[in-house]
Design an enzyme around this catalytic site. Structure first.
Site, PDB file in Angstrom:
ATOM      1  N   PHE A  86       0.738  -1.130  -0.279  1.00 38.83           N
ATOM      2  CA  PHE A  86       0.179  -0.410   0.105  1.00 38.83           C
ATOM      3  C   PHE A  86       0.533   1.104  -0.274  1.00 38.83           C
ATOM      4  O   PHE A  86       0.170   2.045  -0.278  1.00 38.83           O
ATOM      5  CB  PHE A  86      -0.751  -0.174   1.094  1.00 38.83           C
ATOM      6  CG  PHE A  86      -0.262   0.354   2.601  1.00 38.83           C
ATOM      7  CD1 PHE A  86      -0.123   1.818   2.756  1.00 38.83           C
ATOM      8  CD2 PHE A  86       0.389  -0.678   3.424  1.00 38.83           C
ATOM      9  CE1 PHE A  86       0.823   2.150   3.719  1.00 38.83           C
ATOM     10  CE2 PHE A  86       1.419  -0.499   4.431  1.00 38.83           C
ATOM     11  CZ  PHE A  86       0.841   1.078   4.855  1.00 38.83           C
ATOM     12  N   LYS A 124      -0.911  -7.061  -9.336  1.00 37.30           N
ATOM     13  CA  LYS A 124      -2.109  -7.542  -7.984  1.00 37.30           C
ATOM     14  C   LYS A 124      -1.607  -5.988  -7.269  1.00 37.30           C
ATOM     15  O   LYS A 124      -1.068  -6.672  -6.286  1.00 37.30           O
ATOM     16  CB  LYS A 124      -2.381  -8.924  -7.562  1.00 37.30           C
ATOM     17  CG  LYS A 124      -3.680  -8.958  -6.812  1.00 37.30           C
ATOM     18  CD  LYS A 124      -4.140  -8.514  -5.793  1.00 37.30           C
ATOM     19  CE  LYS A 124      -2.795  -8.294  -4.531  1.00 37.30           C
ATOM     20  NZ  LYS A 124      -3.561  -7.311  -3.626  1.00 37.30           N
ATOM     21  N   GLU A 151      -4.798  -4.054  -1.747  1.00 34.68           N
ATOM     22  CA  GLU A 151      -6.772  -3.414  -2.303  1.00 34.68           C
ATOM     23  C   GLU A 151      -6.548  -2.215  -0.766  1.00 34.68           C
ATOM     24  O   GLU A 151      -8.267  -1.390  -0.758  1.00 34.68           O
ATOM     25  CB  GLU A 151      -6.820  -4.858  -1.494  1.00 34.68           C
ATOM     26  CG  GLU A 151      -6.715  -5.085  -0.336  1.00 34.68           C
ATOM     27  CD  GLU A 151      -5.574  -6.418   0.016  1.00 34.68           C
ATOM     28  OE1 GLU A 151      -4.163  -5.693  -0.762  1.00 34.68           O
ATOM     29  OE2 GLU A 151      -5.612  -7.608   0.640  1.00 34.68           O
ATOM     30  N   SER A 182       5.517  -6.993   3.786  1.00 30.89           N
ATOM     31  CA  SER A 182       6.111  -7.121   4.298  1.00 30.89           C
ATOM     32  C   SER A 182       6.870  -8.763   4.328  1.00 30.89           C
ATOM     33  O   SER A 182       6.478  -9.311   3.517  1.00 30.89           O
ATOM     34  CB  SER A 182       5.039  -7.300   5.254  1.00 30.89           C
ATOM     35  OG  SER A 182       4.329  -8.385   5.144  1.00 30.89           O
ATOM     36  N   CYS A 208       9.723   1.060   3.768  1.00 30.07           N
ATOM     37  CA  CYS A 208      10.333   0.724   4.177  1.00 30.07           C
ATOM     38  C   CYS A 208      11.744   0.843   4.017  1.00 30.07           C
ATOM     39  O   CYS A 208      12.813   0.215   4.648  1.00 30.07           O
ATOM     40  CB  CYS A 208      10.802  -0.128   2.851  1.00 30.07           C
ATOM     41  SG  CYS A 208      11.461  -0.206   1.334  1.00 30.07           S
TER      42      CYS A 208
HETATM   43  P1  NAD Z   1       2.047  -6.739   2.989  1.00 33.50           P
HETATM   44  O1  NAD Z   1       2.499  -7.576   3.038  1.00 33.50           O
HETATM   45  O2  NAD Z   1       0.832  -6.430   4.097  1.00 33.50           O
HETATM   46  O3  NAD Z   1       0.337  -6.976   1.615  1.00 33.50           O
HETATM   47  C1  NAD Z   1       1.029  -6.452   0.613  1.00 33.50           C
HETATM   48  C2  NAD Z   1       0.903  -7.175  -0.943  1.00 33.50           C
HETATM   49  O4  NAD Z   1       0.747  -8.303  -0.509  1.00 33.50           O
HETATM   50  C3  NAD Z   1      -0.925  -6.470  -0.721  1.00 33.50           C
HETATM   51  O5  NAD Z   1      -1.040  -6.910  -2.233  1.00 33.50           O
HETATM   52  C4  NAD Z   1      -1.540  -7.070  -0.282  1.00 33.50           C
HETATM   53  O6  NAD Z   1      -2.536  -7.941  -1.129  1.00 33.50           O
HETATM   54  C5  NAD Z   1      -1.065  -9.161  -0.200  1.00 33.50           C
HETATM   55  N1  NAD Z   1      -1.057  -9.558   0.307  1.00 33.50           N
HETATM   56  C6  NAD Z   1      -0.850  -9.766   2.059  1.00 33.50           C
HETATM   57  N2  NAD Z   1      -1.526 -10.485   2.588  1.00 33.50           N
HETATM   58  C7  NAD Z   1      -1.658 -11.376   2.044  1.00 33.50           C
HETATM   59  C8  NAD Z   1      -1.228 -12.963   2.241  1.00 33.50           C
HETATM   60  N3  NAD Z   1      -1.990 -13.614   3.087  1.00 33.50           N
HETATM   61  N4  NAD Z   1      -1.443 -13.713   1.145  1.00 33.50           N
HETATM   62  C9  NAD Z   1      -1.282 -12.769  -0.045  1.00 33.50           C
HETATM   63  N5  NAD Z   1      -1.308 -12.626  -0.255  1.00 33.50           N
HETATM   64  C10 NAD Z   1      -1.356 -10.870   0.764  1.00 33.50           C
HETATM   65  O7  NAD Z   1       2.049  -5.285   2.743  1.00 33.50           O
HETATM   66  P2  NAD Z   1       1.652  -3.190   3.082  1.00 33.50           P
HETATM   67  O8  NAD Z   1       1.035  -3.928   4.256  1.00 33.50           O
HETATM   68  O9  NAD Z   1       0.993  -3.473   2.076  1.00 33.50           O
HETATM   69  O10 NAD Z   1       3.171  -3.064   3.093  1.00 33.50           O
HETATM   70  C11 NAD Z   1       3.807  -2.534   3.628  1.00 33.50           C
HETATM   71  C12 NAD Z   1       5.358  -3.146   4.092  1.00 33.50           C
HETATM   72  O11 NAD Z   1       5.787  -3.154   2.739  1.00 33.50           O
HETATM   73  C13 NAD Z   1       6.016  -3.454   5.179  1.00 33.50           C
HETATM   74  O12 NAD Z   1       6.711  -4.220   5.668  1.00 33.50           O
HETATM   75  C14 NAD Z   1       6.736  -2.202   3.841  1.00 33.50           C
HETATM   76  O13 NAD Z   1       8.630  -2.348   5.087  1.00 33.50           O
HETATM   77  C15 NAD Z   1       6.584  -3.404   3.149  1.00 33.50           C
HETATM   78  N6  NAD Z   1       7.461  -2.966   2.268  1.00 33.50           N
HETATM   79  C16 NAD Z   1       9.074  -2.933   1.267  1.00 33.50           C
HETATM   80  C17 NAD Z   1       9.695  -2.640   0.167  1.00 33.50           C
HETATM   81  C18 NAD Z   1      10.904  -3.208  -0.542  1.00 33.50           C
HETATM   82  O14 NAD Z   1      11.313  -2.672  -1.635  1.00 33.50           O
HETATM   83  N7  NAD Z   1      11.545  -4.005   0.491  1.00 33.50           N
HETATM   84  C19 NAD Z   1       9.316  -1.539  -0.068  1.00 33.50           C
HETATM   85  C20 NAD Z   1       7.907  -1.002   0.410  1.00 33.50           C
HETATM   86  C21 NAD Z   1       7.320  -1.572   1.240  1.00 33.50           C
END
Ligand code: NAD
Length: 497
Positions: free
Chosen positions: A148, A172, A175, A225, A280
């Site tokens: 997000f 994808k 959401e 994450s 991040c």
């Molecule tokens: P998230 O992991 O909750 O979601 C990321 C994506 O995974 C979304 O599209 C979500 O719909 C999907 N997702 C969530 N739960 C899932 C599941 N159980 N099974 C399959 N798909 C699933 O992350 P977020 O809260 O949207 O974003 C924040 C996180 O992203 C933080 O941890 C941040 O550090 C990380 N991030 C990392 C970088 C990087 O380059 N390393 C960059 C931006 C954000």
């Protein structure tokens, strides 16, 4: 209520069997809904991408790049609308959204170099009348799954390079703030991209699992994450797909006693609280070397934080906006409470932040915690909020040992005037992206982005030169055209000339 759909084969379609509210985090109101794609809808998108692949793969790279040139122009022309959509659903202030978009556009600019990047490698006369070359062929249908916190930039890390390398794509997005991502993808049609080359499915785990389990998807790029990154990486690998999965972070900034304290404190303030810490690459831990440096950092930060302005996304004089959801704001407040319970000292407490006229927004003010130690939850876990922890050590080596012992290794930086210390630090620290007097060392688009340790699962980093390798398969051709009239004889020794 406005229902956000999917982009499949150049058309917006909705699959409204399941939906989810999309909030304006500044007001706290659910203003839109997003359709959550079913397995059948995702399969429809994959089929469209598969059908578009043969023609797109054979489109000359220069023509593919021309689409990116037009796309870049459209992104610039529509920048204000894109930033408004980001602000409404993410809560980011317009100056920050503009910065995100600009860093995304840089990746489109890099994708315009594709004909140069895809030239391959050629060697003449590797043997008698034998020439050899390596070429980089597209993989087929590839997928991207994004978080997000950068709804414009992170998708733009992925699909411009994937597409320009000749692949077709299914994205994808998160959401929680899907509108800007979808709007940007729609601009590709106007830029001249054939239908089906780029598809967007909104959704949750059902959509993600369909992408991971469908044999037509050749590769998956993920950013999010760490627990989900690990799941994506292991599932994609088990299903025979190439995968890069970027995860969470805990980014430390070392403040050496010789640092320019005023500038270091300004840099820390922007890097810790910008975008509410939902980056991040946000600095979440300041490691001060020596008590004198630590006392100065805490004193100056406390003063600087008195002027921090948290508020709604549409007021450009605010420094940062709300958190993404009420649950996330509560989680961040929970980390602050746990820090106090576990013996740390809350120097500035943002838990009671009030924003006039926005009483239901998901706001947490800037928070400063001193006396943080390994083992405390506020240190071990990624908070992803406007919270800066201060740790005190006696030497640079102690600071580096602390960073190296942490499970994450995304970004880090050092503030110093000592070139020898900076060089030793950047050479030896076990972190993927290092800043020297640069608090957010996010690589420009012609380098690649990625952390070490549990901040990245996979071998290749995101965007830049690594993206050409990730989104292509190398094929090496060895060709012989002997002069006519030569009598060939079977050779039983392994060819060595
Ligand atoms: P998230 O992991 O909750 O979601 C990321 C994506 O995974 C979304 O599209 C979500 O719909 C999907 N997702 C969530 N739960 C899932 C599941 N159980 N099974 C399959 N798909 C699933 O992350 P977020 O809260 O949207 O974003 C924040 C996180 O992203 C933080 O941890 C941040 O550090 C990380 N991030 C990392 C970088 C990087 O380059 N390393 C960059 C931006 C954000």
């Amino acid at each position: 209520m406005n229902l956000i759909g999917h982009l499949i084969n150049g058309e917006i379609v909705t699959d409204a069997a399941r939906t989810q509210d999309v909030y304006n985090p500044s007001t706290g109101a659910a203003e839109k809904q997003v359709a959550l794609a079913s397995q059948a809808t995702v399969e429809q998108a994959i089929a469209a991408a598969q059908e578009a692949f043969p023609a797109w793969r054979n489109t000359p790279p220069a023509k593919r790049a021309r689409v990116m040139f037009r796309f870049k122009q459209l992104l610039e022309d529509n920048a204000e609308k894109i930033c408004e959509l980001i602000g409404q659903e993410h809560g980011k202030i317009s100056h920050d959204a503009m910065g995100e978009l600009q860093r995304g556009i840089e990746n489109v600019e890099y994708a315009c170099y594709a004909p140069e990047l895809l030239k391959g490698e050629h060697s003449k006369n590797v043997g008698p009348a034998i020439d050899s070359w390596s070429e980089f062929q597209p993989l087929g249908v590839v997928a991207g799954i994004t978080p997000f916190n950068f709804p414009a930039m992170v998708p733009l890390w992925m699909y411009p390079m994937a597409i320009v390398c000749g692949n077709t794509f299914v994205l994808k997005p998160s959401e929680r703030d899907p509108s800007s991502t979808l709007f940007i993808a729609e601009l590709l049609k106007e830029a001249g991209l054939p239908d089906g080359v780029m598809n967007v499915v909104n959704g949750d785990k059902e959509a993600v699992d369909t992408l991971l389990n469908d044999s037509r998807i050749e590769a998956v790029s993920f950013v999010g994450s760490t627990p989900i990154a690990e799941y994506i990486y292991s599932t994609a690998n088990a299903n025979g797909k190439r995968c890069q999965a970027l995860g969470g972070a805990k980014n430390h900034a070392i403040v050496m006693p010789d640092a320019d304290m005023n500038n270091a404190v300004e840099a820390l303030t922007g890097a810790a609280f910008g975008s509410s810490g939902e980056r991040c690459m946000a600095i979440s831990v300041a490691v001060a070397v020596g008590d004198e440096a630590a006392d100065a950092v805490v004193r100056k930060l406390r003063q600087r934080m008195e002027t921090l302005k948290v508020g709604a996304f549409d007021n450009a004089s605010n420094d940062f906006g709300p958190l993404i959801t009420r649950q996330h704001a509560d989680k961040v407040k929970g980390y602050i409470a746990s820090a106090a319970e576990q013996g740390a000292n809350i120097v500035v407490d943002g838990r009671d932040a009030q924003v006039e006229g926005y009483t239901d927004g998901f706001f947490v003010g800037g928070t400063l915690i001193d006396g943080v130690k390994p083992g405390m939850s506020c240190y071990e876990e990624e908070i992803f909020g406007p919270v800066l922890c201060v740790m005190r050590v006696n030497t640079l080596q102690e600071a580096m040992d602390l960073i190296d012992a942490h499970e994450y290794g995304n970004g880090t930086c050092i503030f110093t005037r000592d070139g020898e210390a900076a060089r030793y630090f950047s050479d030896n620290i076990k972190v993927g992206m290092v800043g020297i007097n640069v608090p957010l060392p996010v690589p420009v688009s012609y380098h690649s982005f990625g952390g070490w340790k549990r901040s990245l699962f996979g071998d290749l980093h995101a965007y830049g030169p690594d993206a050409v390798r990730f989104y292509t398969k190398r094929k090496t051709v060895t060709q012989r055209w002997p002069a006519s009239g030569i009598q060939e004889k079977a050779q039983f020794a392994f060819p060595s000339e």
